[in-house]
Design a protein around this motif. Structure first.
Motif, PDB file in Angstrom:
ATOM      1  N   LEU A 241     -41.258  -1.267 -26.449  1.00  0.00           N
ATOM      2  CA  LEU A 241     -42.595  -0.904 -26.905  1.00  0.00           C
ATOM      3  C   LEU A 241     -42.570   0.347 -27.767  1.00  0.00           C
ATOM      4  O   LEU A 241     -43.325   0.445 -28.738  1.00  0.00           O
ATOM      5  CB  LEU A 241     -43.533  -0.716 -25.706  1.00  0.00           C
ATOM      6  CG  LEU A 241     -43.865  -1.998 -24.946  1.00  0.00           C
ATOM      7  CD1 LEU A 241     -44.665  -1.674 -23.692  1.00  0.00           C
ATOM      8  CD2 LEU A 241     -44.604  -2.986 -25.823  1.00  0.00           C
ATOM      9  N   ALA A 242     -41.696   1.300 -27.444  1.00  0.00           N
ATOM     10  CA  ALA A 242     -41.592   2.513 -28.253  1.00  0.00           C
ATOM     11  C   ALA A 242     -41.083   2.198 -29.655  1.00  0.00           C
ATOM     12  O   ALA A 242     -41.528   2.799 -30.637  1.00  0.00           O
ATOM     13  CB  ALA A 242     -40.672   3.517 -27.568  1.00  0.00           C
ATOM     14  N   GLN A 243     -40.173   1.240 -29.753  1.00  0.00           N
ATOM     15  CA  GLN A 243     -39.586   0.908 -31.043  1.00  0.00           C
ATOM     16  C   GLN A 243     -40.475  -0.038 -31.863  1.00  0.00           C
ATOM     17  O   GLN A 243     -40.581   0.105 -33.074  1.00  0.00           O
ATOM     18  CB  GLN A 243     -38.215   0.276 -30.849  1.00  0.00           C
ATOM     19  CG  GLN A 243     -37.498  -0.015 -32.154  1.00  0.00           C
ATOM     20  CD  GLN A 243     -36.081  -0.494 -31.924  1.00  0.00           C
ATOM     21  OE1 GLN A 243     -35.621  -0.613 -30.794  1.00  0.00           O
ATOM     22  NE2 GLN A 243     -35.386  -0.769 -33.013  1.00  0.00           N
ATOM     23  N   HIS A 244     -41.093  -1.014 -31.209  1.00  0.00           N
ATOM     24  CA  HIS A 244     -41.810  -2.066 -31.946  1.00  0.00           C
ATOM     25  C   HIS A 244     -43.327  -1.996 -31.804  1.00  0.00           C
ATOM     26  O   HIS A 244     -44.035  -2.663 -32.554  1.00  0.00           O
ATOM     27  CB  HIS A 244     -41.325  -3.446 -31.498  1.00  0.00           C
ATOM     28  CG  HIS A 244     -39.886  -3.673 -31.814  1.00  0.00           C
ATOM     29  ND1 HIS A 244     -39.441  -4.037 -33.059  1.00  0.00           N
ATOM     30  CD2 HIS A 244     -38.772  -3.558 -31.049  1.00  0.00           C
ATOM     31  CE1 HIS A 244     -38.128  -4.153 -33.050  1.00  0.00           C
ATOM     32  NE2 HIS A 244     -37.699  -3.865 -31.839  1.00  0.00           N
ATOM     33  N   GLY A 245     -43.812  -1.257 -30.847  1.00  0.00           N
ATOM     34  CA  GLY A 245     -45.258  -1.112 -30.671  1.00  0.00           C
ATOM     35  C   GLY A 245     -45.879  -2.126 -29.732  1.00  0.00           C
ATOM     36  O   GLY A 245     -46.671  -1.788 -28.879  1.00  0.00           O
TER      37      GLY A 245
ATOM     38  N   TRP B  86     -45.407  -8.613 -29.026  1.00  0.00           N
ATOM     39  CA  TRP B  86     -45.565  -9.592 -30.110  1.00  0.00           C
ATOM     40  C   TRP B  86     -44.748  -9.161 -31.323  1.00  0.00           C
ATOM     41  O   TRP B  86     -44.096  -9.996 -31.964  1.00  0.00           O
ATOM     42  CB  TRP B  86     -47.031  -9.729 -30.507  1.00  0.00           C
ATOM     43  CG  TRP B  86     -47.875 -10.357 -29.449  1.00  0.00           C
ATOM     44  CD1 TRP B  86     -48.714  -9.707 -28.584  1.00  0.00           C
ATOM     45  CD2 TRP B  86     -47.953 -11.737 -29.106  1.00  0.00           C
ATOM     46  NE1 TRP B  86     -49.304 -10.605 -27.743  1.00  0.00           N
ATOM     47  CE2 TRP B  86     -48.858 -11.858 -28.046  1.00  0.00           C
ATOM     48  CE3 TRP B  86     -47.346 -12.871 -29.613  1.00  0.00           C
ATOM     49  CZ2 TRP B  86     -49.174 -13.087 -27.466  1.00  0.00           C
ATOM     50  CZ3 TRP B  86     -47.661 -14.086 -29.031  1.00  0.00           C
ATOM     51  CH2 TRP B  86     -48.563 -14.186 -27.978  1.00  0.00           C
ATOM     52  N   ALA B  87     -44.798  -7.870 -31.664  1.00  0.00           N
ATOM     53  CA  ALA B  87     -44.019  -7.377 -32.806  1.00  0.00           C
ATOM     54  C   ALA B  87     -42.523  -7.523 -32.531  1.00  0.00           C
ATOM     55  O   ALA B  87     -41.751  -7.862 -33.435  1.00  0.00           O
ATOM     56  CB  ALA B  87     -44.371  -5.916 -33.082  1.00  0.00           C
ATOM     57  N   PHE B  88     -42.112  -7.294 -31.292  1.00  0.00           N
ATOM     58  CA  PHE B  88     -40.706  -7.477 -30.917  1.00  0.00           C
ATOM     59  C   PHE B  88     -40.304  -8.935 -31.080  1.00  0.00           C
ATOM     60  O   PHE B  88     -39.245  -9.241 -31.626  1.00  0.00           O
ATOM     61  CB  PHE B  88     -40.483  -7.005 -29.479  1.00  0.00           C
ATOM     62  CG  PHE B  88     -39.093  -7.254 -28.970  1.00  0.00           C
ATOM     63  CD1 PHE B  88     -38.008  -6.630 -29.557  1.00  0.00           C
ATOM     64  CD2 PHE B  88     -38.875  -8.097 -27.900  1.00  0.00           C
ATOM     65  CE1 PHE B  88     -36.710  -6.842 -29.089  1.00  0.00           C
ATOM     66  CE2 PHE B  88     -37.594  -8.317 -27.420  1.00  0.00           C
ATOM     67  CZ  PHE B  88     -36.517  -7.694 -28.014  1.00  0.00           C
ATOM     68  N   ARG B  89     -41.176  -9.850 -30.634  1.00  0.00           N
ATOM     69  CA  ARG B  89     -40.897 -11.281 -30.792  1.00  0.00           C
ATOM     70  C   ARG B  89     -40.758 -11.643 -32.263  1.00  0.00           C
ATOM     71  O   ARG B  89     -39.843 -12.369 -32.656  1.00  0.00           O
ATOM     72  CB  ARG B  89     -42.006 -12.106 -30.157  1.00  0.00           C
ATOM     73  CG  ARG B  89     -41.700 -13.603 -30.209  1.00  0.00           C
ATOM     74  CD  ARG B  89     -42.907 -14.452 -30.053  1.00  0.00           C
ATOM     75  NE  ARG B  89     -43.779 -14.243 -31.206  1.00  0.00           N
ATOM     76  CZ  ARG B  89     -45.029 -14.620 -31.256  1.00  0.00           C
ATOM     77  NH1 ARG B  89     -45.595 -15.169 -30.220  1.00  0.00           N
ATOM     78  NH2 ARG B  89     -45.752 -14.428 -32.353  1.00  0.00           N
TER      79      ARG B  89
END
Length: 68
Positions: A40-44, A47-50
């Motif tokens: 979450l720290a890297q991608h926010g 969903w953004a990580f996916r």
């Protein structure tokens, strides 16, 4: 069982399913050497990580979903 009791039970069951998914996700992140907080720290968002994972794979999530 009354309608109100049925609604409360359904809400409780949904909450339990979400907790189970989160626990599984945390376990898989730990196996990969990271954590949900780090992702979450890297991608926010997850969903953004996916979406980032899909871009790395070269195929989009929607493409895989449509092939099923």
């Amino acid at each position: 069982m009354t309608t109100l009791q049925q609604k409360r039970l359904a809400k409780l069951e949904e909450s339990q399913r979400r907790r189970d998914v989160c626990w599984d996700l945390d376990r898989l992140f730990a196996q990969a050497g990271t954590s949900r907080a780090a992702i979450l720290a890297q991608h926010g968002t997850l969903w953004a990580f996916r979406d980032w994972l899909d871009a790395q794979d070269g195929r989009g999530w929607a493409d895989r979903k449509n092939k099923q």
